[in-house]
Design a protein around this motif. Structure first.
Motif: not given
Length: 152
Positions: A21-43
């Protein structure tokens, strides 16, 4: 050139993640990146990261059409680009841009992947709780994952 290298490095670390997914515009575009195998290393409860593209100069998807003889229409609208989840395969620098090779698995679309080209002034990444990670911290998380994976 530092921003270009940072963009390449962050998307390379997110290999096998899916831009969902994405939100925002060309000044600040936020992408959501599903990457469980790395994310779960944080929590253990985490399954995604947020990637922030700041002052986007270029963002387009050159899709691989299916069937292959369909005309290729480069997508430039952010919502259109990220309508389908894009699985990150690799990232490389070409000229002053980063080209990210992506798969796309949803058969309701007329393409099965493509090359996502990004050029922005800066990039940041945060964990699921929106705590910013430096590229060094992010790289260390990735390195430790692969070190552990190779011992399996």
């Amino acid at each position: 050139m530092a921003a270009t290298q940072d963009i390449r490095d962050i998307f390379s670390i997110l290999h096998d993640g899916t831009i969902s997914g994405c939100t925002g515009d060309k000044e600040l575009l936020t992408l959501t990146v599903d990457c469980e195998y790395l994310a779960e290393r944080i929590d253990k409860s985490f399954d995604l990261f947020y990637v922030y593209l700041i002052n986007v100069n270029k963002l387009e998807l050159d899709p691989w059409t299916n069937p292959i003889d369909l005309p290729t229409i480069i997508k430039k609208d952010y919502q259109e680009i990220f309508k389908a989840g894009l699985e990150i395969l690799s990232a490389e620098i070409k000229d002053d841009d980063v080209v990210i090779t992506c798969n796309q698995h949803d058969t309701s679309f007329d393409y099965f992947g493509g090359n996502l080209t990004i050029n922005s002034q800066a990039i940041k990444v945060s964990d699921q709780n929106k705590n910013e990670l430096t590229i060094e911290q992010f790289g260390e998380i990735c390195k430790n994952y692969w070190k552990g994976w190779s011992k399996k």
